[in-house]
Design a protein around this motif. Structure first.
Motif, PDB file in Angstrom:
ATOM      1  N   UNK A   1      -7.836  -4.379  -0.540  1.00 24.59           N
ATOM      2  CA  UNK A   1      -8.246  -3.939   0.791  1.00 24.59           C
ATOM      3  C   UNK A   1      -8.550  -2.446   0.776  1.00 24.59           C
ATOM      4  N   UNK A   2      -9.348  -2.013   1.726  1.00 23.82           N
ATOM      5  CA  UNK A   2      -9.661  -0.595   1.845  1.00 23.82           C
ATOM      6  C   UNK A   2      -8.364   0.205   2.042  1.00 23.82           C
ATOM      7  N   UNK A   3      -8.277   1.364   1.404  1.00 27.90           N
ATOM      8  CA  UNK A   3      -7.059   2.176   1.487  1.00 27.90           C
ATOM      9  C   UNK A   3      -6.727   2.575   2.920  1.00 27.90           C
ATOM     10  N   UNK A   4      -7.730   2.666   3.758  1.00 26.09           N
ATOM     11  CA  UNK A   4      -7.487   3.036   5.154  1.00 26.09           C
ATOM     12  C   UNK A   4      -6.920   1.878   5.979  1.00 26.09           C
ATOM     13  N   UNK A   5      -7.023   0.666   5.463  1.00 28.38           N
ATOM     14  CA  UNK A   5      -6.516  -0.512   6.172  1.00 28.38           C
ATOM     15  C   UNK A   5      -5.031  -0.691   5.855  1.00 28.38           C
ATOM     16  N   UNK A   6      -4.234   0.247   6.320  1.00 23.10           N
ATOM     17  CA  UNK A   6      -2.811   0.221   5.978  1.00 23.10           C
ATOM     18  C   UNK A   6      -2.091  -0.980   6.584  1.00 23.10           C
ATOM     19  N   UNK A   7      -2.453  -1.332   7.815  1.00 25.66           N
ATOM     20  CA  UNK A   7      -1.799  -2.485   8.440  1.00 25.66           C
ATOM     21  C   UNK A   7      -2.087  -3.761   7.660  1.00 25.66           C
ATOM     22  N   UNK A   8      -3.343  -3.925   7.222  1.00 30.65           N
ATOM     23  CA  UNK A   8      -3.691  -5.094   6.423  1.00 30.65           C
ATOM     24  C   UNK A   8      -2.919  -5.124   5.117  1.00 30.65           C
ATOM     25  N   UNK A   9      -2.757  -3.980   4.506  1.00 31.36           N
ATOM     26  CA  UNK A   9      -1.996  -3.904   3.255  1.00 31.36           C
ATOM     27  C   UNK A   9      -0.523  -4.228   3.485  1.00 31.36           C
ATOM     28  N   UNK A  10       0.056  -3.651   4.545  1.00 35.04           N
ATOM     29  CA  UNK A  10       1.451  -3.950   4.858  1.00 35.04           C
ATOM     30  C   UNK A  10       1.671  -5.454   4.965  1.00 35.04           C
ATOM     31  N   UNK A  11       0.783  -6.101   5.700  1.00 31.42           N
ATOM     32  CA  UNK A  11       0.941  -7.542   5.936  1.00 31.42           C
ATOM     33  C   UNK A  11       0.847  -8.332   4.648  1.00 31.42           C
ATOM     34  N   UNK A  12      -0.077  -7.964   3.771  1.00 33.69           N
ATOM     35  CA  UNK A  12      -0.222  -8.662   2.488  1.00 33.69           C
ATOM     36  C   UNK A  12       1.007  -8.445   1.611  1.00 33.69           C
ATOM     37  N   UNK A  13       1.488  -7.219   1.557  1.00 34.13           N
ATOM     38  CA  UNK A  13       2.641  -6.931   0.707  1.00 34.13           C
ATOM     39  C   UNK A  13       3.909  -7.598   1.231  1.00 34.13           C
ATOM     40  N   UNK A  14       4.041  -7.654   2.543  1.00 39.20           N
ATOM     41  CA  UNK A  14       5.195  -8.344   3.122  1.00 39.20           C
ATOM     42  C   UNK A  14       5.119  -9.842   2.863  1.00 39.20           C
ATOM     43  N   UNK A  15       3.909 -10.399   2.961  1.00 35.72           N
ATOM     44  CA  UNK A  15       3.727 -11.824   2.658  1.00 35.72           C
ATOM     45  C   UNK A  15       4.025 -12.096   1.186  1.00 35.72           C
ATOM     46  N   UNK A  16       3.562 -11.208   0.313  1.00 41.57           N
ATOM     47  CA  UNK A  16       3.808 -11.374  -1.121  1.00 41.57           C
ATOM     48  C   UNK A  16       5.304 -11.333  -1.424  1.00 41.57           C
ATOM     49  N   UNK A  17       6.017 -10.426  -0.774  1.00 43.85           N
ATOM     50  CA  UNK A  17       7.465 -10.345  -0.969  1.00 43.85           C
ATOM     51  C   UNK A  17       8.157 -11.624  -0.496  1.00 43.85           C
ATOM     52  N   UNK A  18       7.739 -12.127   0.665  1.00 44.80           N
ATOM     53  CA  UNK A  18       8.354 -13.343   1.214  1.00 44.80           C
ATOM     54  C   UNK A  18       8.124 -14.545   0.294  1.00 44.80           C
ATOM     55  N   UNK A  19       6.942 -14.650  -0.280  1.00 39.54           N
ATOM     56  CA  UNK A  19       6.642 -15.744  -1.200  1.00 39.54           C
ATOM     57  C   UNK A  19       7.512 -15.649  -2.454  1.00 39.54           C
ATOM     58  N   UNK A  20       7.687 -14.433  -2.960  1.00 41.32           N
ATOM     59  CA  UNK A  20       8.519 -14.246  -4.153  1.00 41.32           C
ATOM     60  C   UNK A  20       9.982 -14.581  -3.849  1.00 41.32           C
TER      61      UNK A  20
END
Length: 300
Positions: A75-94
């Motif tokens: 994702x674009x570096x400026x899309x911090x909210x989008x990144x947060x959501x992806x990283x939180x989802x990735x953590x939950x899956x792990x």
């Protein structure tokens, strides 16, 4: 070569789907060889629906974590909210993968997701997440005994970016040792690993030891390396595993006959040659190659 790989994937897909049995090698092929994250995401979702037991679900879940984390990275570096959501989802899956069946890969991707989240949030958040990340990576390399290039890379980044004692456990020399171990354990068939060459080069350039200093310190590191038995502690001194006379695979001369900055340039030159020798490199490899060329122009 790229077209051949894509054709092979298309030929394999019907057989994979018809068997209704999860094929981890196929997912890894989509992820690493083709970098087709959408197809991998679709395949993993279908595989999870027909998974036969918790063990199989666990293997699918950490791969989903891997995929989602990478989508966040893209994702674009400026899309911090989008990144947060992806990283939180990735953590939950792990975490769910670990709940169903504890495994080294799930701990690795959990630590990576937490680290990415902290990096995006900023230094204070990275600092607060660091202890938990460290424990997860130690599970990978110490508890599971997984001599895994990606895990050493995470440790190399973690120790390099964190401040040292008494604020945190950052350590430049340990970071470089971990990054060297990561480079030396590269997995065949997983690409060129240009990021590892660039990261180690940057860390060496910043440390800036001359050849005399390296000779003295590497021989001291060897004593600690030989003494330690716990992998995460032992690899803090991996840089001195062979003493000052060690010769890295990308060089013809021993470490004692070059400075940190000379080796930094050597690493980038080697990575540049690897890229040029590869037919039809991946898009991500081309992007990294361009960064390496720019960095070489800057430091030479």
């Amino acid at each position: 070569m790229r077209k051949t790989a894509l054709l092979l994937a298309l030929l394999l897909l019907p057989a994979v789907m018809l068997t209704a049995v999860f094929n981890p090698a196929y997912s890894d092929y989509l992820f690493y060889t083709l970098e087709d994250y959408e197809q991998d995401e679709s395949y993993l979702a279908q595989a999870f629906e027909s998974a036969s037991d918790d063990s199989e679900k666990s293997q699918i879940l950490w791969r989903q974590s891997r995929n989602v984390l990478t989508q966040g990275d893209n994702l674009d570096e400026d899309d911090k909210q989008g990144r947060f959501e992806k990283y939180e989802e990735a953590e939950a899956l792990a975490i769910e993968s670990i709940r169903l069946e504890p495994n080294a890969d799930a701990y690795h991707w959990k630590s990576s997701a937490v680290g990415r989240w902290g990096q995006t949030k900023g230094p204070l958040n990275s600092l607060s997440k660091a202890p938990a990340m460290l424990e997860d990576v130690k599970m990978v390399v110490d508890t599971f005994g997984y001599d895994y290039t990606d895990a050493w890379y995470v440790l190399g980044i973690l120790y390099n970016q964190l401040p040292g004692w008494p604020i945190s456990f950052g350590d430049t020399n340990a970071a470089i040792s971990y990054m060297r171990r990561s480079l030396d354990t590269r997995i065949q068939g997983r690409g060129l690993f240009l990021t590892l060459f660039q990261e180690l080069s940057d860390q060496l350039y910043d440390r800036n030891w001359d050849a005399k200093k390296r000779t003295k310190e590497f021989d001291k590191m060897k004593k600690s390396y030989d003494k330690e038995t716990v992998p995460s502690e032992k690899m803090k001194y991996y840089e001195g595993a062979e003493g000052a006379d060690g010769v890295p695979f990308y060089s013809t001369v021993p470490l004692s006959r070059m400075s940190d900055r000379q080796e930094a340039v050597m690493l980038l030159r080697y990575a540049e040659a690897l890229y040029k020798a590869k037919a039809n490199p991946l898009e991500s490899e081309t992007e990294k190659y361009n960064e390496i060329v720019a960095r070489l122009a800057e430091i030479t």
